[in-house]
Design a protein around this motif. Structure first.
Motif, PDB file in Angstrom:
ATOM      1  N   GLU A   1      -3.611   8.181  -8.038  1.00 58.50           N
ATOM      2  CA  GLU A   1      -4.201   7.724  -6.777  1.00 58.50           C
ATOM      3  C   GLU A   1      -5.317   6.713  -7.059  1.00 58.50           C
ATOM      4  O   GLU A   1      -5.433   5.682  -6.387  1.00 58.50           O
ATOM      5  N   ALA A   2      -6.111   6.995  -8.076  1.00 55.73           N
ATOM      6  CA  ALA A   2      -7.195   6.067  -8.427  1.00 55.73           C
ATOM      7  C   ALA A   2      -6.637   4.735  -8.918  1.00 55.73           C
ATOM      8  O   ALA A   2      -7.148   3.668  -8.559  1.00 55.73           O
ATOM      9  N   ILE A   3      -5.575   4.806  -9.729  1.00 56.92           N
ATOM     10  CA  ILE A   3      -4.950   3.565 -10.217  1.00 56.92           C
ATOM     11  C   ILE A   3      -4.469   2.735  -9.033  1.00 56.92           C
ATOM     12  O   ILE A   3      -4.669   1.515  -8.988  1.00 56.92           O
ATOM     13  N   ASP A   4      -3.833   3.405  -8.067  1.00 57.78           N
ATOM     14  CA  ASP A   4      -3.299   2.682  -6.906  1.00 57.78           C
ATOM     15  C   ASP A   4      -4.405   2.166  -5.993  1.00 57.78           C
ATOM     16  O   ASP A   4      -4.208   1.191  -5.266  1.00 57.78           O
ATOM     17  N   THR A   5      -5.555   2.831  -5.997  1.00 57.97           N
ATOM     18  CA  THR A   5      -6.625   2.510  -5.052  1.00 57.97           C
ATOM     19  C   THR A   5      -7.649   1.537  -5.622  1.00 57.97           C
ATOM     20  O   THR A   5      -8.289   0.799  -4.864  1.00 57.97           O
ATOM     21  N   CYS A   6      -7.811   1.499  -6.919  1.00 57.94           N
ATOM     22  CA  CYS A   6      -8.827   0.632  -7.536  1.00 57.94           C
ATOM     23  C   CYS A   6      -8.668  -0.802  -7.041  1.00 57.94           C
ATOM     24  O   CYS A   6      -7.607  -1.409  -7.210  1.00 57.94           O
ATOM     25  N   PRO A   7      -9.691  -1.369  -6.440  1.00 63.54           N
ATOM     26  CA  PRO A   7      -9.563  -2.712  -5.854  1.00 63.54           C
ATOM     27  C   PRO A   7      -9.409  -3.814  -6.880  1.00 63.54           C
ATOM     28  O   PRO A   7      -8.954  -4.911  -6.552  1.00 63.54           O
ATOM     29  N   SER A   8      -9.776  -3.549  -8.125  1.00 62.45           N
ATOM     30  CA  SER A   8      -9.675  -4.602  -9.133  1.00 62.45           C
ATOM     31  C   SER A   8      -8.612  -4.306 -10.191  1.00 62.45           C
ATOM     32  O   SER A   8      -8.562  -4.986 -11.219  1.00 62.45           O
ATOM     33  N   GLU A   9      -7.786  -3.269  -9.921  1.00 63.83           N
ATOM     34  CA  GLU A   9      -6.714  -2.896 -10.849  1.00 63.83           C
ATOM     35  C   GLU A   9      -7.234  -2.745 -12.277  1.00 63.83           C
ATOM     36  O   GLU A   9      -6.626  -3.187 -13.247  1.00 63.83           O
ATOM     37  N   ALA A  10      -8.398  -2.100 -12.379  1.00 65.58           N
ATOM     38  CA  ALA A  10      -9.065  -1.984 -13.678  1.00 65.58           C
ATOM     39  C   ALA A  10      -8.674  -0.726 -14.454  1.00 65.58           C
ATOM     40  O   ALA A  10      -9.045  -0.588 -15.612  1.00 65.58           O
ATOM     41  N   ILE A  11      -7.949   0.193 -13.801  1.00 62.62           N
ATOM     42  CA  ILE A  11      -7.578   1.450 -14.472  1.00 62.62           C
ATOM     43  C   ILE A  11      -6.158   1.298 -15.012  1.00 62.62           C
ATOM     44  O   ILE A  11      -5.248   0.933 -14.282  1.00 62.62           O
ATOM     45  N   ILE A  12      -6.015   1.605 -16.286  1.00 63.12           N
ATOM     46  CA  ILE A  12      -4.743   1.380 -16.974  1.00 63.12           C
ATOM     47  C   ILE A  12      -4.380   2.641 -17.752  1.00 63.12           C
ATOM     48  O   ILE A  12      -5.237   3.299 -18.323  1.00 63.12           O
ATOM     49  N   LYS A  13      -3.098   2.968 -17.740  1.00 68.29           N
ATOM     50  CA  LYS A  13      -2.586   3.990 -18.667  1.00 68.29           C
ATOM     51  C   LYS A  13      -1.894   3.259 -19.807  1.00 68.29           C
ATOM     52  O   LYS A  13      -0.900   2.581 -19.600  1.00 68.29           O
ATOM     53  N   GLU A  14      -2.431   3.388 -21.002  1.00 70.63           N
ATOM     54  CA  GLU A  14      -1.857   2.654 -22.142  1.00 70.63           C
ATOM     55  C   GLU A  14      -0.776   3.457 -22.835  1.00 70.63           C
ATOM     56  O   GLU A  14      -0.820   4.658 -22.872  1.00 70.63           O
TER      57      GLU A  14
END
Ligand code: SF4
Length: 60
Positions: free
Chosen positions: A47-60
Motif C-alpha cells: 500500500e505504501a509503495i502504491d501510495t508514495c507520491p514520489s515512487e521512492a519505495i522499492i522492493k529490490e
C-alpha cells in the motif's frame, strides 16, 4: 526482496510511516523516511509503495 527507499526521491511526506509504522520511520531530522524492517512482508508495504507520491519505495 528487501525494501529500500530512494532517499533522493523521498519528499518526506510521512505517508509510508503513517501506513506502516513497523516498517518505516522518519530519519532523525524528520526529512526522509528510512526502512527499519527491510524484510517485512506486511500488506501495508505494498500500500505504501502504491501510495508514495514520489515512487521512492522499492522492493529490490
Ligand atoms: S511515502 Fe514516499 S515520499 Fe513519503 S515519506 Fe514515504 S518514501 Fe518518502
Amino acid at each position: 526482496m528487501p525494501i529500500v527507499i530512494d532517499s533522493d526521491a523521498c519528499i518526506g511526506c510521512e505517508t509510508c510511516v503513517e501506513l506502516c509504522p513497523d516498517v518505516f520511520e522518519m530519519d532523525s531530522e524528520g526529512e526522509k523516511a528510512v526502512v527499519i524492517t527491510p524484510d517485512a512482508a506486511d500488506d501495508c508495504v505494498d500500500e505504501a509503495i502504491d501510495t508514495c507520491p514520489s515512487e521512492a519505495i522499492i522492493k529490490e
